[in-house]
Design a protein around this motif. Structure first.
Motif, PDB file in Angstrom:
ATOM      1  N   ILE A  71      -0.579   7.659   2.067  1.00 42.49           N
ATOM      2  CA  ILE A  71      -1.587   6.790   2.463  1.00 42.49           C
ATOM      3  C   ILE A  71      -2.894   6.921   2.791  1.00 42.49           C
ATOM      4  CG2 ILE A  71      -1.840   4.553   3.914  1.00 42.49           C
ATOM      5  CD1 ILE A  71       1.331   4.389   3.930  1.00 42.49           C
ATOM      6  N   ILE A  83       0.947  -1.142   0.177  1.00 43.38           N
ATOM      7  CA  ILE A  83       0.122  -0.192  -0.188  1.00 43.38           C
ATOM      8  C   ILE A  83       0.766   1.213   0.046  1.00 43.38           C
ATOM      9  CG2 ILE A  83      -1.666   1.433   1.457  1.00 43.38           C
ATOM     10  CD1 ILE A  83      -2.831  -1.216   2.309  1.00 43.38           C
ATOM     11  N   GLU A  84       1.978   1.278   0.803  1.00 44.05           N
ATOM     12  CA  GLU A  84       2.860   2.519   0.961  1.00 44.05           C
ATOM     13  C   GLU A  84       3.636   2.455  -0.335  1.00 44.05           C
ATOM     14  OE1 GLU A  84       6.604   1.903   2.971  1.00 44.05           O
ATOM     15  OE2 GLU A  84       6.462   4.030   3.964  1.00 44.05           O
ATOM     16  N   PHE A  92      -3.113   6.416   9.858  1.00 44.47           N
ATOM     17  CA  PHE A  92      -1.889   6.751   8.996  1.00 44.47           C
ATOM     18  C   PHE A  92      -1.488   8.237   9.327  1.00 44.47           C
ATOM     19  CE2 PHE A  92      -3.754   3.114   6.786  1.00 44.47           C
ATOM     20  CZ  PHE A  92      -2.666   2.347   6.867  1.00 44.47           C
ATOM     21  N   ALA A 100       1.323   4.267  -2.958  1.00 44.87           N
ATOM     22  CA  ALA A 100       0.846   5.493  -2.342  1.00 44.87           C
ATOM     23  C   ALA A 100       2.125   6.599  -2.876  1.00 44.87           C
ATOM     24  CB  ALA A 100       0.938   5.914  -0.937  1.00 44.87           C
TER      25      ALA A 100
END
Lengths: 70, 70
Positions: A66, A55-56, B70, A59
């Motif tokens: 994120i 996910i990072e 986050f 992003a």
DNA sequence: TTGTACTACATACTATAGTTAGCATAATCA
DNA sequence: TGATTATGCTAACTATAGTATGTAGTACAA
């Protein structure tokens, strides 16, 4: 992933939307995130339950925080 | 997970902080999120690369939006 | 002290995420 | 039209996330 959970669908749609906004292909996004082309496709189609590390990566490749993916 | 990536550390710390703010134990959070007690510990200690579906479960159990993690 | 509650940690098993190759389909353009 | 680009989709492998059991240690209360 049989019958994708809503959260994966929403995430995939968001990635696709942000990718198109940047005007890049799945292949280009994959390259920038250091992931495979078909994997990006699977994420956008909500076929995989993505982990936080990836996910990072996405992003960063999309140049968003994120939190903006949710 | 040998030598945890920064993103996992930050995520684990955030979960622990929000859990303590609610005044509940790892076991209680695990119960509310339908996850195992030891697994919550592993996440807080950044020993596992959590998936999106479980991120959502924890967010719901902590009663916060995913973005707030986050 | 003893008992209770909470957490760390160490394995170990089994599900599935991550990665890749190959082929099919669709859209765009010269 | 044919060529190129982009995406979908299947199938397979291997890495590791997810789940669980058991032990140990800490802290606090009765």
């Amino acid at each position: 992933m049989d019958l994708a959970p809503e959260i994966l669908k929403k995430f995939g749609e968001k990635v696709r939307m942000l990718r198109k906004r940047k005007g890049i292909s799945q292949e280009e996004l994959a390259f920038r995130a250091d992931l495979h082309r078909t994997y990006i496709g699977m994420i956008e189609r909500a076929e995989k339950n993505i982990t936080l590390i990836n996910i990072e990566k996405i992003a960063k490749a999309l140049e968003v925080k994120i939190a903006e993916l949710f």
